[in-house]
Design a protein around this motif. Structure first.
Motif, mmCIF file in Angstrom:
data_model
loop_
_atom_site.group_PDB
_atom_site.id
_atom_site.type_symbol
_atom_site.label_atom_id
_atom_site.label_comp_id
_atom_site.label_asym_id
_atom_site.label_seq_id
_atom_site.Cartn_x
_atom_site.Cartn_y
_atom_site.Cartn_z
ATOM 1 N N TYR A 2 -65.961 -75.718 37.729
ATOM 2 C CA TYR A 2 -67.182 -75.650 38.554
ATOM 3 C C TYR A 2 -67.084 -76.521 39.803
ATOM 4 C CZ TYR A 2 -68.614 -73.435 34.268
ATOM 5 O OH TYR A 2 -68.658 -72.605 33.181
ATOM 6 N N GLU A 3 -65.975 -77.217 39.974
ATOM 7 C CA GLU A 3 -65.726 -77.888 41.256
ATOM 8 C C GLU A 3 -65.418 -76.856 42.344
ATOM 9 O OE1 GLU A 3 -63.103 -81.307 41.109
ATOM 10 O OE2 GLU A 3 -63.688 -81.728 39.040
ATOM 11 N N ILE A 4 -65.130 -75.635 41.921
ATOM 12 C CA ILE A 4 -64.820 -74.565 42.873
ATOM 13 C C ILE A 4 -66.076 -73.731 43.119
ATOM 14 C CG2 ILE A 4 -63.316 -72.590 43.351
ATOM 15 C CD1 ILE A 4 -61.804 -75.271 42.867
ATOM 16 N N ARG A 5 -66.415 -73.526 44.363
ATOM 17 C CA ARG A 5 -67.601 -72.744 44.708
ATOM 18 C C ARG A 5 -67.461 -71.319 44.146
ATOM 19 N NH1 ARG A 5 -71.270 -73.119 49.058
ATOM 20 N NH2 ARG A 5 -70.022 -74.833 49.894
ATOM 21 N N GLY A 6 -68.527 -70.841 43.550
ATOM 22 C CA GLY A 6 -68.506 -69.474 43.027
ATOM 23 C C GLY A 6 -68.169 -69.399 41.542
ATOM 24 N N ALA A 7 -67.654 -70.499 40.991
ATOM 25 C CA ALA A 7 -67.218 -70.458 39.583
ATOM 26 C C ALA A 7 -68.387 -70.249 38.627
ATOM 27 C CB ALA A 7 -66.453 -71.733 39.222
ATOM 28 N N ARG A 8 -69.575 -70.692 39.043
ATOM 29 C CA ARG A 8 -70.746 -70.487 38.182
ATOM 30 C C ARG A 8 -71.026 -69.009 37.941
ATOM 31 N NH1 ARG A 8 -74.662 -74.134 37.072
ATOM 32 N NH2 ARG A 8 -76.190 -72.460 37.194
ATOM 33 N N LYS A 9 -70.494 -68.168 38.809
ATOM 34 C CA LYS A 9 -70.742 -66.726 38.675
ATOM 35 C C LYS A 9 -69.657 -66.010 37.890
ATOM 36 C CE LYS A 9 -73.775 -66.026 42.526
ATOM 37 N NZ LYS A 9 -74.072 -65.315 43.748
ATOM 38 N N CYS A 10 -68.592 -66.711 37.540
ATOM 39 C CA CYS A 10 -67.483 -65.995 36.886
ATOM 40 C C CYS A 10 -66.824 -66.744 35.735
ATOM 41 C CB CYS A 10 -66.418 -65.610 37.922
ATOM 42 S SG CYS A 10 -65.627 -67.026 38.698
ATOM 43 N N ALA A 11 -67.288 -67.986 35.444
ATOM 44 C CA ALA A 11 -66.503 -68.754 34.466
ATOM 45 C C ALA A 11 -67.347 -69.415 33.382
ATOM 46 C CB ALA A 11 -65.665 -69.813 35.174
ATOM 47 N N ILE A 12 -66.800 -69.415 32.167
ATOM 48 C CA ILE A 12 -67.293 -70.197 31.037
ATOM 49 C C ILE A 12 -66.259 -71.296 30.804
ATOM 50 C CG2 ILE A 12 -67.608 -70.127 28.519
ATOM 51 C CD1 ILE A 12 -68.820 -67.330 28.869
ATOM 52 N N GLU A 13 -66.733 -72.514 30.539
ATOM 53 C CA GLU A 13 -65.782 -73.630 30.409
ATOM 54 C C GLU A 13 -65.930 -74.316 29.048
ATOM 55 O OE1 GLU A 13 -64.562 -76.063 33.860
ATOM 56 O OE2 GLU A 13 -65.664 -77.687 32.873
ATOM 57 N N PHE A 14 -64.783 -74.682 28.463
ATOM 58 C CA PHE A 14 -64.743 -75.304 27.135
ATOM 59 C C PHE A 14 -64.260 -76.744 27.226
ATOM 60 C CE2 PHE A 14 -63.874 -70.812 26.958
ATOM 61 C CZ PHE A 14 -64.840 -70.369 26.071
ATOM 62 N N HIS A 15 -64.982 -77.631 26.559
ATOM 63 C CA HIS A 15 -64.593 -79.034 26.502
ATOM 64 C C HIS A 15 -64.508 -79.476 25.050
ATOM 65 C CE1 HIS A 15 -65.004 -80.508 30.744
ATOM 66 N NE2 HIS A 15 -65.539 -79.305 30.856
ATOM 67 N N SER A 16 -63.769 -80.545 24.846
ATOM 68 C CA SER A 16 -63.559 -81.047 23.498
ATOM 69 C C SER A 16 -63.464 -82.556 23.548
ATOM 70 C CB SER A 16 -62.259 -80.459 22.964
ATOM 71 O OG SER A 16 -61.841 -81.169 21.831
ATOM 72 N N TYR A 17 -63.980 -83.224 22.515
ATOM 73 C CA TYR A 17 -63.773 -84.667 22.418
ATOM 74 C C TYR A 17 -62.541 -84.996 21.578
ATOM 75 C CZ TYR A 17 -68.485 -84.827 24.279
ATOM 76 O OH TYR A 17 -69.585 -84.662 25.074
ATOM 77 N N SER A 18 -61.849 -83.966 21.116
ATOM 78 C CA SER A 18 -60.724 -84.178 20.209
ATOM 79 C C SER A 18 -59.665 -85.057 20.848
ATOM 80 C CB SER A 18 -60.110 -82.833 19.817
ATOM 81 O OG SER A 18 -60.948 -82.166 18.905
ATOM 82 N N LYS A 19 -59.285 -84.718 22.058
ATOM 83 C CA LYS A 19 -58.230 -85.455 22.720
ATOM 84 C C LYS A 19 -58.815 -86.562 23.599
ATOM 85 C CE LYS A 19 -55.912 -82.617 20.446
ATOM 86 N NZ LYS A 19 -55.142 -81.441 20.759
ATOM 87 N N THR A 20 -60.033 -86.351 24.094
ATOM 88 C CA THR A 20 -60.703 -87.362 24.918
ATOM 89 C C THR A 20 -60.913 -88.649 24.134
ATOM 90 O OG1 THR A 20 -61.882 -85.622 26.094
ATOM 91 C CG2 THR A 20 -62.809 -87.846 26.233
ATOM 92 N N ALA A 21 -61.374 -88.523 22.889
ATOM 93 C CA ALA A 21 -61.778 -89.712 22.145
ATOM 94 C C ALA A 21 -61.291 -89.698 20.699
ATOM 95 C CB ALA A 21 -63.298 -89.846 22.179
ATOM 96 N N GLY A 22 -60.262 -88.907 20.423
ATOM 97 C CA GLY A 22 -59.694 -88.901 19.072
ATOM 98 C C GLY A 22 -60.588 -88.263 18.030
ATOM 99 N N PHE A 23 -61.338 -87.227 18.431
ATOM 100 C CA PHE A 23 -62.327 -86.602 17.543
ATOM 101 C C PHE A 23 -61.770 -85.437 16.734
ATOM 102 C CE2 PHE A 23 -66.941 -87.645 18.916
ATOM 103 C CZ PHE A 23 -66.628 -88.993 19.031
ATOM 104 N N THR A 24 -60.443 -85.340 16.574
ATOM 105 C CA THR A 24 -59.910 -84.166 15.867
ATOM 106 C C THR A 24 -60.452 -84.067 14.436
ATOM 107 O OG1 THR A 24 -57.904 -85.466 15.439
ATOM 108 C CG2 THR A 24 -57.816 -83.918 17.257
#
Lengths: 409, 409
Positions: free
Chosen positions: A231-253
């Motif tokens: 979503y840092e790219i203009r227009g992405a709100r119209k074409c993209a779904i984004e997935f995030h995870s805390y697994s690797k960010t904070a060891g949440f596996t």
């Protein structure tokens, strides 16, 4: 008569990590004294940080009292966490999300697997190659991937990411309805620049393509110019779904928490050309087939956004990135061609002339007692590469590198 | 062009509990002083028991140390919990399960929603009516339910459970590929005898029908003769998948843990008549689209099977069942026709002559400031009934009954 979903039967029987385990076990039987170090599996090893541990204790205590007890939470997740995400992961990078564009989940694997439920069964899909197997397998199960012919699925467009194109996938030469992108990339550890990502967003807007963008490794990005979110790219709100995870960010596996962004601007078409918003559809999907992730896990995730949490999480990521730097330096010093590892916890290494992925894997196992992951397990373009992960302890990583050094000389 | 899964668009827009909330809010606006008591929502209110709280603290501590940290667990769940289930929930009733027939999940809603992925999209389904909405909605989303015509889905066979048939569903008069059964039943609170359940197993074996058996409320069964599991019936291993949940057993609605049994004897057919085992298929589904539930939640569930855990959990269930007994006595004393409530936390009450479900709901809300759930929200055969839940505190339940008493006189 109950009939089985025969698409499941098309799935190949081999599992990459099961095959690796089998070979490692065979080695152990013949070499019972050997002390094997694994740099193969993409799982973290460092403990949860103190801020997270404290938050979980507090949440457990609440749940044990009449006043603090919480039953069913919202299927979309608690607002305390959605607000923390909104304010910390997006606002600082100029991205304005509504609270109800953020869906808390029990990890990115579930949602990257489930998201395909929103689209018609016969949409075509495109994936970068090599690729995280869930993207393809979840489409195989519903029949969308078609049939397998010579290692490739008939309704899947493969976008090779190899040394020759600097691991930058080319826009497909045929129209593709849905594209899976993952940056920082698993398994290659490479990243995408804003300019390159902009090409994908523009392609998607032009072709009415949906992008499923997996940002599970975004916390490992060191370079401030590399986008953390599509979503840092203009227009992405119209074409993209984004997935995030805390697994690797904070060891949440083992803790199970992540989130998915489905913007309200995002639509897909009916056969009649009507535009349908995907945000309420995903909300309906989650409300029907999901009951939220553990309250304790959500409080744990919230703690990552406190000042102490941020600092502690950054420390652990720094710890892993030290491994990555040591690995890159040593392996390159030995003359190996290496990629990734600078903004990601993975190093993607070209196998030396004359070795395919599995041959190198076995040689390394028997010669240095070190386990890596054969690249071909991630797709045809992974042949001739192996993946090393930076998730080990410093000691084990140093020891592994020492062994590789003496073995390769 | 990305095309939407148009089956989602067939789902009705009204949500039962959202509609209830709207009406309650409208009442609040006009009666800001009123103290509303909800006996409507099927969520627990009592805190987690001490054995569970202690187990979770221990697990959190482990996760904060280098030695105790656990990353990804098995997608199927940890053996410590699977073994506890095998030994405590099944062996004492003469049921022998293999460890790998037990799949730990994040609650029964996910699996009762996901299980339909294993069968062909055009299999026909049967449900008891009234029914837990997830069974139907998850089939609508994939197109299996057909189209809605006058409140009913074209590819769904409804098996009415009403006072006239003593809430015992009749075997369908046409062949149905898959049947959903839930006992003790949500919403009616009624149970099924072994003899009646045997008829269903025999029907399934004869017609090659698959039974999806939801046993989420089994812990509320008081009568030793009532089956806790469909596997108490000979032959069920060849025709049934069973769902369990700790949500109501131990107040885990916010903790998220349950399990599903897929016996190894269970098969479904291909179009060519080949028999396919469903256990490895479900294993593949879970390995691809699920990453296990929280380690802390699994340790919490394990604690339910300790001597203290068993005793504490039984105490809480006893607490809720006291509510149920008080409600039954009072409501029957007032002349209302009531069902359930003896082996389940739900009381299913016939609305008085001249009131439909929603009319009675509104009258009770405005007259006694008590919230119930209109039965018609669970399906056409729920019209003319409302559901009361026994999950409140003793004080609130007593107060609600007092109000109903003075209101109805």
């Amino acid at each position: 008569m109950a009939l089985v979903n025969e698409h499941f039967l098309k799935l190949p029987n081999n599992y990459l990590f099961a095959d690796i385990a089998k070979k490692v076990n065979a080695f152990k039987v013949t070499h019972p004294q050997a002390d094997i170090i694994s740099l193969g599996i993409g799982d973290v090893t460092q403990p949860l940080c103190p801020a997270v541990v404290e938050a979980m204790h507090r949440a457990v205590n609440e749940m044990g009292t009449k006043e603090g007890f919480r039953g069913y939470g919202p299927e979309q997740g608690y607002d305390f966490l959605r607000e923390a995400i909104q304010k910390n992961d997006f606002l600082p990078r100029g991205i304005h999300l509504d609270i109800d564009e953020i869906f808390i989940n029990d990890g990115a694997k579930s949602d990257t697997g489930n998201i395909q439920e929103l689209i018609r069964w016969d949409n075509s899909i495109g994936v970068t190659d090599p690729v995280y197997p869930v993207y393809i397998d979840s489409n195989v199960m519903i029949g969308r991937a078609g049939v397998q012919e010579g290692g490739a699925w008939s309704n899947v467009t493969y976008l090779p990411c190899i040394a020759e194109n600097d691991f930058v996938p080319q826009l497909p030469d045929r129209r593709v309805d849905v594209i899976y992108l993952c940056y920082p990339n698993n398994p290659t550890g490479t990243v995408i620049t804003k300019d390159e990502l902009r090409k994908w967003v523009n392609y998607a807007l032009k072709n009415d393509t949906l992008i499923f963008y997996d940002a599970a490794y975004h916390a490992y990005i060191q370079d401030p110019e590399i986008p953390r979110s599509i979503y840092e790219i203009r227009g992405a709100r119209k074409c993209a779904i984004e997935f995030h995870s805390y697994s690797k960010t904070a060891g949440f596996t083992g803790v199970r928490c992540g989130y998915t962004i489905v913007p309200k601007d995002l639509t897909a078409a009916t056969l009649n050309g009507e535009r349908i918003h995907l945000n309420p559809l995903w909300n309906r999907r989650q409300s029907t087939k999901f009951n939220g992730t553990s309250y304790i896990s959500q409080r744990a995730a919230e703690a990552i956004y406190t000042p102490e949490g941020k600092q502690q999480v950054a420390q652990t990521i720094g710890y892993y990135m030290q491994n990555a730097a040591r690995m890159l330096a040593t392996l390159r010093g030995l003359g190996f061609e290496c990629y990734g590892g600078e903004n990601a916890p993975y190093i993607w290494m070209k196998t030396p002339e004359g070795y395919d992925s599995w041959q190198f894997f076995e040689n390394l196992l028997y010669g240095a007692n070190v386990v890596c992951t054969p690249g071909v397990g991630f797709g045809p373009s992974g042949e001739g590469y192996v993946r090393f992960t930076a998730f080990g302890s410093h000691d084990q990583t140093e020891e592994a590198l020492k062994r590789i050094e003496s073995w390769s000389k």
